[in-house]
Design a protein around this motif. Structure first.
Motif, PDB file in Angstrom:
ATOM      1  N   THR A 152       0.832  -1.203   0.000  1.00 17.48           N
ATOM      2  CA  THR A 152       0.000   0.000   0.000  1.00 17.48           C
ATOM      3  C   THR A 152       0.865   1.251   0.000  1.00 17.48           C
ATOM      4  N   LEU A 153       1.906   1.258   0.819  1.00 18.87           N
ATOM      5  CA  LEU A 153       2.825   2.397   0.843  1.00 18.87           C
ATOM      6  C   LEU A 153       3.495   2.580  -0.518  1.00 18.87           C
ATOM      7  N   GLU A 154       3.863   1.492  -1.140  1.00 18.86           N
ATOM      8  CA  GLU A 154       4.497   1.568  -2.466  1.00 18.86           C
ATOM      9  C   GLU A 154       3.511   2.108  -3.492  1.00 18.86           C
ATOM     10  N   TRP A 155       2.278   1.628  -3.453  1.00 24.31           N
ATOM     11  CA  TRP A 155       1.297   2.070  -4.447  1.00 24.31           C
ATOM     12  C   TRP A 155       0.996   3.556  -4.302  1.00 24.31           C
ATOM     13  N   VAL A 156       0.783   4.025  -3.068  1.00 22.15           N
ATOM     14  CA  VAL A 156       0.459   5.446  -2.911  1.00 22.15           C
ATOM     15  C   VAL A 156       1.650   6.318  -3.305  1.00 22.15           C
ATOM     16  N   SER A 157       2.853   5.798  -3.141  1.00 23.32           N
ATOM     17  CA  SER A 157       4.027   6.585  -3.523  1.00 23.32           C
ATOM     18  C   SER A 157       4.070   6.843  -5.027  1.00 23.32           C
ATOM     19  N   GLN A 158       3.334   6.072  -5.798  1.00 19.93           N
ATOM     20  CA  GLN A 158       3.307   6.212  -7.249  1.00 19.93           C
ATOM     21  C   GLN A 158       2.143   7.076  -7.738  1.00 19.93           C
ATOM     22  N   GLN A 159       1.300   7.542  -6.816  1.00 16.98           N
ATOM     23  CA  GLN A 159       0.133   8.314  -7.209  1.00 16.98           C
ATOM     24  C   GLN A 159       0.430   9.809  -7.082  1.00 16.98           C
ATOM     25  N   PRO A 160       0.246  10.591  -8.133  1.00 16.49           N
ATOM     26  CA  PRO A 160       0.617  12.007  -8.077  1.00 16.49           C
ATOM     27  C   PRO A 160      -0.214  12.823  -7.104  1.00 16.49           C
ATOM     28  N   TRP A 161      -1.417  12.349  -6.770  1.00 17.29           N
ATOM     29  CA  TRP A 161      -2.286  13.076  -5.840  1.00 17.29           C
ATOM     30  C   TRP A 161      -2.058  12.702  -4.382  1.00 17.29           C
ATOM     31  N   ALA A 162      -1.115  11.796  -4.119  1.00 15.73           N
ATOM     32  CA  ALA A 162      -0.837  11.344  -2.750  1.00 15.73           C
ATOM     33  C   ALA A 162       0.535  11.824  -2.307  1.00 15.73           C
ATOM     34  N   ASN A 163       0.588  12.361  -1.098  1.00 13.05           N
ATOM     35  CA  ASN A 163       1.858  12.772  -0.505  1.00 13.05           C
ATOM     36  C   ASN A 163       2.364  11.623   0.367  1.00 13.05           C
ATOM     37  N   ALA A 164       3.181  10.770  -0.221  1.00 13.54           N
ATOM     38  CA  ALA A 164       3.674   9.588   0.477  1.00 13.54           C
ATOM     39  C   ALA A 164       4.696   9.911   1.550  1.00 13.54           C
ATOM     40  N   ASP A 165       5.077  11.180   1.679  1.00 15.57           N
ATOM     41  CA  ASP A 165       5.951  11.595   2.773  1.00 15.57           C
ATOM     42  C   ASP A 165       5.162  11.936   4.031  1.00 15.57           C
ATOM     43  N   ARG A 166       3.844  11.889   3.950  1.00 11.76           N
ATOM     44  CA  ARG A 166       2.981  12.183   5.095  1.00 11.76           C
ATOM     45  C   ARG A 166       1.918  11.094   5.160  1.00 11.76           C
ATOM     46  N   VAL A 167       2.178  10.074   5.985  1.00 13.79           N
ATOM     47  CA  VAL A 167       1.299   8.900   6.046  1.00 13.79           C
ATOM     48  C   VAL A 167       0.927   8.603   7.493  1.00 13.79           C
ATOM     49  N   GLY A 168      -0.362   8.388   7.713  1.00 11.79           N
ATOM     50  CA  GLY A 168      -0.855   7.923   9.002  1.00 11.79           C
ATOM     51  C   GLY A 168      -1.575   6.599   8.827  1.00 11.79           C
ATOM     52  N   ILE A 169      -1.920   5.988   9.952  1.00 13.20           N
ATOM     53  CA  ILE A 169      -2.695   4.754   9.913  1.00 13.20           C
ATOM     54  C   ILE A 169      -3.673   4.764  11.072  1.00 13.20           C
ATOM     55  N   THR A 170      -4.879   4.307  10.810  1.00  5.90           N
ATOM     56  CA  THR A 170      -5.855   4.097  11.872  1.00  5.90           C
ATOM     57  C   THR A 170      -6.505   2.750  11.640  1.00  5.90           C
ATOM     58  N   GLY A 171      -7.001   2.155  12.719  1.00  8.05           N
ATOM     59  CA  GLY A 171      -7.622   0.840  12.603  1.00  8.05           C
ATOM     60  C   GLY A 171      -8.551   0.575  13.766  1.00  8.05           C
ATOM     61  N   PHE A 172      -9.474  -0.332  13.538  1.00  5.09           N
ATOM     62  CA  PHE A 172     -10.564  -0.592  14.472  1.00  5.09           C
ATOM     63  C   PHE A 172     -10.593  -2.069  14.843  1.00  5.09           C
ATOM     64  N   CYS A 173     -10.728  -2.374  16.106  1.00  5.93           N
ATOM     65  CA  CYS A 173     -10.816  -3.756  16.597  1.00  5.93           C
ATOM     66  C   CYS A 173      -9.568  -4.526  16.151  1.00  5.93           C
TER      67      CYS A 173
END
Length: 301
Positions: A152-173
């Motif tokens: 997922t980190l690799e894929w977003v790093s290839q998307q021009p609309w995503a800033n892969a230098d600023r990544v958070g994560i949230t999760g439930f249960c």
């Protein structure tokens, strides 16, 4: 009506599907568009976030094992680049609630992406049989999940609309535990928000169960690469307050002063899940405000 009061859900003996109906779906595509019937409260009135001003898509990208990993993506319209938040689901996978979480984050200026960690085995979202759901979830081991996050980190790093230098994560249960694990694993993740994920093995866990759940968050405090805040319920039937105290103590010993756990008095497991009977609107709103405060400070600065 019984309450899903543990991260792994109810046992089959506790579960009664007869009182649950399906909510109307929100968006179609690769994912189950309704709410997981194994947890949907009959009287639930879930929050439904529209996609106005957003770009929403079902995508796939390659995982390290060659699997085409599906993910649900919601982001603001425009060229960005926008900071990224990975959303780790409950045991029910990427159903309507998790999709709505992504749209809520997108409305706040984030690219939100929810990988479908379980679908190599099957999609648990439309199922009612808790034994079957638990078997599917158990097949998603630690290394597979971490590899999927790496993809997922690799894929977003290839998307021009995503800033892969600023990544958070949230999760439930189930995904709350994944948050602690991922922040300990990946330096690319700048902040985490864990909603009532298991922190330590049950006192009655067998050696096999302890090994299957490793690494446990309580053992990862020294390895956290960025701040994590935990949001937990006082009356969680599967996460005793002793384990919360142990996690906070581990964070203090590690000098992780920006990390810590907030416990909501009287709240049950799943208090943010607005489609469940355990939903607590005030606690959910407070936790969401804390999530946005952390992500805005760490990912938008």
């Amino acid at each position: 009506m019984p309450v899903l009061n543990r991260p792994e859900g109810q046992t089959a003996e506790e579960f009664d599907v007869s009182r649950r109906g399906l909510a109307k779906g929100t968006l179609g595509g690769l994912f189950f568009a309704a709410y997981a019937p194994a947890a949907l409260a009959q009287a639930a009135e879930p929050i439904v976030t529209d996609a106005v001003g957003l770009t929403v898509a079902d995508v796939t990208y390659p995982a390290p094992d060659g699997f085409a990993l599906p993910a649900y993506v919601a982001r603001p319209e425009g060229s960005g680049p926008f900071p990224v938040v990975i959303v780790a689901s409950e045991i029910f996978g990427v159903h309507a609630y998790i999709q709505d979480i992504c749209r809520r984050l997108a409305k706040s200026g984030y690219v939100a992406i929810a990988p479908a960690f379980f679908v190599r085995a099957a999609d648990p979202a439309p199922l009612s049989d808790m034994r079957q759901i638990q078997t599917i979830v158990a097949a998603a081991g630690y290394e597979q999940v971490m590899s999927d996050i790496a993809a997922t980190l690799e894929w977003v790093s290839q998307q021009p609309w995503a800033n892969a230098d600023r990544v958070g994560i949230t999760g439930f249960c189930w995904g709350g535990k994944v948050v602690w694990q991922a922040v300990a694993r990946f330096a690319a993740i700048d902040a985490g928000v864990a909603w009532y994920g298991r922190l330590a093995p049950s006192p009655t866990a067998t050696p096999e169960q302890i090994a299957a759940g490793a690494p446990w968050p309580v053992d990862l405090a020294d390895d956290l690469k960025s701040p994590v805040i935990g949001l937990y319920g006082e009356n969680d039937g599967g996460i005793p307050l002793a384990s919360v105290d142990a996690m906070n103590a581990a964070l203090q010993r590690a000098g992780a002063r920006q990390s810590g756990i907030t416990v909501y008095p009287g709240a049950q497991h799943g208090f943010h899940a607005d489609y469940r009977q355990s939903y607590s609107a005030p606690d959910a709103a407070d936790g969401w405000a804390r999530l946005l405060a952390l992500f805005d400070a760490r990912l938008k600065a």
